[in-house]
Write an enzyme that holds these catalytic residues in place. Sequence first.
Site, short mmCIF file in Angstrom:
data_model
loop_
_atom_site.label_atom_id
_atom_site.label_comp_id
_atom_site.label_asym_id
_atom_site.label_seq_id
_atom_site.Cartn_x
_atom_site.Cartn_y
_atom_site.Cartn_z
N GLY A 1 -8.31 -7.73 4.36
CA GLY A 1 -9.44 -7.85 5.46
C GLY A 1 -8.55 -8.37 6.70
N GLY B 1 10.36 -39.72 -2.98
CA GLY B 1 9.06 -39.89 -2.28
C GLY B 1 9.11 -39.16 -1.07
N THR B 2 8.81 -37.75 -1.34
CA THR B 2 8.88 -36.63 -0.28
C THR B 2 7.81 -36.62 0.86
OG1 THR B 2 7.84 -35.26 -1.69
CG2 THR B 2 10.11 -35.17 -1.72
N ASN B 3 6.73 -37.54 0.62
CA ASN B 3 6.06 -37.67 1.87
C ASN B 3 6.87 -38.56 2.83
OD1 ASN B 3 4.24 -36.51 0.16
ND2 ASN B 3 3.23 -38.42 -0.47
N ASP B 4 7.10 -39.55 2.43
CA ASP B 4 7.91 -40.57 3.44
C ASP B 4 8.99 -39.97 4.05
OD1 ASP B 4 6.56 -42.74 4.66
OD2 ASP B 4 6.71 -43.89 2.44
N MET C 1 -5.99 -6.85 8.59
CA MET C 1 -5.63 -5.79 9.44
C MET C 1 -6.67 -4.60 9.19
SD MET C 1 -1.40 -6.41 9.66
CE MET C 1 -1.31 -7.29 8.08
N HIS D 1 -16.47 -8.70 1.90
CA HIS D 1 -15.50 -9.57 2.53
C HIS D 1 -15.60 -10.91 1.92
CE1 HIS D 1 -13.97 -12.40 5.40
NE2 HIS D 1 -12.89 -11.53 5.36
N TYR E 1 12.05 -34.26 -13.59
CA TYR E 1 10.48 -33.92 -13.77
C TYR E 1 9.91 -33.90 -12.23
CZ TYR E 1 10.29 -39.13 -12.41
OH TYR E 1 10.38 -40.18 -11.87
N CYS F 1 7.96 -37.63 -6.67
CA CYS F 1 6.50 -38.20 -6.65
C CYS F 1 5.84 -37.89 -5.47
CB CYS F 1 6.52 -39.38 -7.10
SG CYS F 1 7.18 -40.60 -5.95
N LYS G 1 0.91 -1.26 -0.11
CA LYS G 1 -0.09 0.00 0.14
C LYS G 1 0.88 1.42 -0.07
CE LYS G 1 -3.72 -0.48 2.30
NZ LYS G 1 -4.50 -0.74 3.76
N ARG H 1 -3.66 -1.26 -6.57
CA ARG H 1 -2.76 -2.56 -6.31
C ARG H 1 -3.36 -3.29 -7.61
NH1 ARG H 1 -5.76 -4.86 -1.21
NH2 ARG H 1 -7.72 -4.94 -1.83
N ARG I 1 5.26 -48.74 -9.29
CA ARG I 1 6.09 -48.61 -8.03
C ARG I 1 5.49 -50.32 -7.78
NH1 ARG I 1 4.57 -45.50 -2.83
NH2 ARG I 1 2.80 -46.70 -2.90
N SER J 1 13.43 -41.59 -7.56
CA SER J 1 12.25 -40.66 -7.61
C SER J 1 12.13 -40.35 -5.99
CB SER J 1 10.93 -41.58 -8.01
OG SER J 1 9.96 -40.73 -7.71
N ARG K 1 -3.26 2.91 8.61
CA ARG K 1 -3.49 1.99 7.64
C ARG K 1 -2.32 0.99 7.63
NH1 ARG K 1 -4.61 4.84 1.83
NH2 ARG K 1 -5.84 2.77 1.73
P1 ADP Z 1 -7.88 -2.20 3.88
O1 ADP Z 1 -6.41 -2.81 3.50
O2 ADP Z 1 -8.45 -3.25 4.85
O3 ADP Z 1 -8.57 -2.07 2.40
P2 ADP Z 1 -7.21 0.74 3.85
O4 ADP Z 1 -6.11 1.01 4.61
O5 ADP Z 1 -7.25 0.55 2.53
O6 ADP Z 1 -7.90 -0.83 4.56
O7 ADP Z 1 -8.48 1.58 4.30
C1 ADP Z 1 -9.81 1.20 4.20
C2 ADP Z 1 -10.54 2.39 3.70
O8 ADP Z 1 -10.37 3.28 4.68
C3 ADP Z 1 -10.13 2.86 2.27
O9 ADP Z 1 -10.62 2.18 1.22
C4 ADP Z 1 -10.79 4.24 2.51
O10 ADP Z 1 -12.03 3.99 1.97
C5 ADP Z 1 -10.74 4.35 3.74
N1 ADP Z 1 -9.35 5.32 4.05
C6 ADP Z 1 -8.14 4.99 4.27
N2 ADP Z 1 -7.23 6.32 4.47
C7 ADP Z 1 -8.20 7.32 4.20
C8 ADP Z 1 -7.96 8.55 4.18
N3 ADP Z 1 -6.72 9.20 4.09
N4 ADP Z 1 -8.95 9.37 3.73
C9 ADP Z 1 -10.11 8.94 3.63
N5 ADP Z 1 -10.40 7.58 3.54
C10 ADP Z 1 -9.46 6.78 4.06
MG MG Z 2 -7.92 -0.81 1.02
MG MG Z 3 -10.06 -3.63 6.00
#
Ligand code: ADP
Ligand code: MG
Ligand code: MG
Length: 876
Positions: A102, A767-770, A104, A455, A852, A832, A23, A337, A617, A765, A93
């Site tokens: 989702g 046999g990476t399991n064993d 953090m 999500h 292989y 294998c 990010k 991204r 085998r 060959s 962030r």
């Molecule tokens: P995640 O990685 O969970 O997407 P983000 O860090 O992207 O978390 O933040 C989630 C949302 O919070 C962003 O999509 C945006 O809508 C809002 N946000 C984060 N920083 C700002 C900011 N500086 N101004 C306005 N909205 C923000």
């Molecule tokens: Mg985001």
């Molecule tokens: Mg989030």
Amino acid sequence: MSKKYVYLFSEGNANMRELLGGKGANLAEMTNIGLPVPQGFTITTEACTQYYEDGQKINDGIQAEIMEYITKLEGITGKKFGDLENPLLVSVRSGARASMPGMMDTILNLGLNEDVVDVLAKKSGNPRWAWDCYRRFIQMYSDVVMEVGKKYFEQLIDQMKEARGVTQDVELTADDLKELAGQFKAEYKSKIGQDFPTDPKEQLMGAIKAVFRSWDNPRANVYRRDNDIPYSWGTAVNVQSMAFGNMGDDCGTGVAFTRNPATGEKKLFGEFLTNAQGEDVVAGIRTPMPISEMSEKFPEAFAQFEKVCKILEDHYHDMQDMEFTVENGKLYMLQTRNGKRTPAAALKIACDLVDEGMIDEKQAVAMIDPRTLDTLLHPQFDGEVLKKTPVIGSALAASPGAACGKVVFSAEDAKAWAERGEKVVLVRLETSPEDIEGMKAAQGILTVRGGMTSHAAVVARGMGKCCVSGCGAIKMDEENKQFELSGKTFHEGDWLSIDGSTGKIYDGAIPTVDASIGGEFGRVMGWADQYRRLKVRTNADTPHDAAQARKFGAEGIGLCRTEHMFFDADRIPAIRRMICSDTVEQREAALAVLEPMQQSDFEGIYEAMEGLPVTIRFLDPPLHEFVPTEEADIELLAKDMGKSVAEIKAIIAGLHEFNPMMGHRGCRLAVTYPEIAAMQTRAVIKAALNVQAKHPEWTMVPEIMIPLVGEVKELAYVKKVVVETADAIIKEAGSNMKYLVGTMIEIPRAALTADEIAKQADFFSFGTNDLTQMTFGFSRDDAGKFLDAYYDKKIYENDPFAKLDQTGVGKLVDMACKMGRATNPELHLGVCGEHGGDPSSVEFFHRTGLDYVSCSPFRVPIARLAAAQAAITDEK
Ligand code: ADP
Ligand code: MG
Ligand code: MG
């Protein structure tokens, strides 16, 4: 000079991912190319590592550096942190090197307190906005930093809405929100025993620490394990000045992809919500509008956004996933991204980008995650049955594929049911990160709330799992484990079928049919095959599996297990007779019954493989696996053998082993009963001769593999039996057919003495399991009991049976290859074990110089692609 732990966005760039996280690096890059980004700074991943080294503390030096950058940010924005004239508000962030959706949490509007909020309210003339920011801040901060209140805060909001007779958050007034803020703070105090922090600096350090801490939360750990992300990477933290999407109706926030992440279609795809902030779009609280509608409501911002999309795609040469906010009609970019996409979309986008001249074929091969491919190979609904089955509901086609299973209502149930072998469809109001393991265990996911970027949708697409989201028609009663749809009540355990490609929901179970490789899939695999050096074989025991694997591009069979052929109802009596024989003659008589059966099995497999190499085998499991356990079966066997029940039971008891994994199995069987190896040799060679006669255009070279060798003399002994038997048959047939005798390297001692063993072997060959079991000293079947504790304590990061332990087991493999080739330069090398279909392991096998890999049929395309990627990486 001391290390620099903080960078302004203007000091970074996209190549600094390792330090700034994905990010942060992209916020810097967008800043550099002149896009409208609210300015800020990034605290590096090294600061995160330092935080853990310092015993979960941000040391004074780093704190001072952060405050120095706050001052710089104040200079850039002309606002001041905690100021009563012109206050600076920021978001905090997280952002790891690889995106972890989702995993953090983000805190918005940091820097607010009772005084600052009053200033904002007065100065802006928009008290509703000011109080909305404040109550959001308390909510997020309490949840993320202090881990209190999430559910309770939502209840308070619901109560407030009910009391005011409104249904939407946006209908609450400034006073309502002010009252809510007060309630939130009271809740905070009652839980924490202290007042909600008012000092922005304290708030900031608390938030940064929370982000660092979240790197180690259980959800993050699970996600990392599933996605090969090392714990040591750490996360960066971005502190960014706020753009406000919640200031009124000329504001809003949105999420969009430059192309459709479900299908790959080249068309802007996304959602937008007016007068909203942050995660409102994905939280499913209000239903957002499709991005196309944004062009009517915000023509200028939308036009600007379209331009930004084009700039970003041209810049990154890939489909972008973006987050943005419109504040009083002006666009701000908050994130970009390379977008997550379904496997089908990934293939289409890769091909389109090649056709558009944006990337070359090699880049196309490199950009597809091999692990996602197998979902494309999995079954789809049977079209005929589908046509006749009534649709009972329809919602968003959030992640493609067909799923059919019994309804369950919680992630825990999904996991538990799946563990006992049931197929389930997880039905939820909405999903949250806590549900990930349950989602993984389910065939598919159906949610009542949430859009295409909710999500459930994002995570399911990442997993390649079928998901239908936002089915508002469902009347959900989670508590009583039931829901109503289309006038019917569904209970836990009822069958349901959902189609994540169409969004349709069906009552009952719909059978599925196999998929095939074609179109864009075939095109990309064709490119991959040009670049890879490793050959890809398959593990197959039946002509059906062999044919399936051929369709997926297998270039031979690396492991054909022969024991499965003995379990058929019409064969098991003969093998039991063999086991209970008293004399060699009796044993040979029983084996003679089995020989033609084995021979015809092998002929079937040779036919299916059309002349490609097949490694067979010899019998591997301990004999006790074949003996009867039921009283009736024992009686039958006694009668068949002319023995008493007691005698049979004594034989069975004699086969008992304390540790069958390390017992009388593998080549030890052939050492004690060479007639078994002789019979299997006859079956292999005769089958090959017959098939060769039928297909003169093929060159049959049977490969016989002796399992579980640990000492060269045992291989030499069994090999002698094989060679004498084979040579006699070949001579008698007047043929000059060649054949190979090799061994599995699956006991550490074999790897350690590979130079000796190679003198007796045409091929190894692994046999990476064993080999993994015996190197670690724990069995695959028992490891499940304690591996979780090992993950929690960071002793192991991955299941060594799924992903090769390169440091330990890998060292044995590498050593055995080198030693083996030193004494036998012609030695052919393959693997294998399960690891043959795991991308990171395949990369290792490429580097180690194997010839292989062999894996299960459905993983053949994965291995082909992973092998190509390994070769491409190698070139660089
Ligand atoms: P995640 O990685 O969970 O997407 P983000 O860090 O992207 O978390 O933040 C989630 C949302 O919070 C962003 O999509 C945006 O809508 C809002 N946000 C984060 N920083 C700002 C900011 N500086 N101004 C306005 N909205 C923000
Ligand atoms: Mg985001
Ligand atoms: Mg989030």
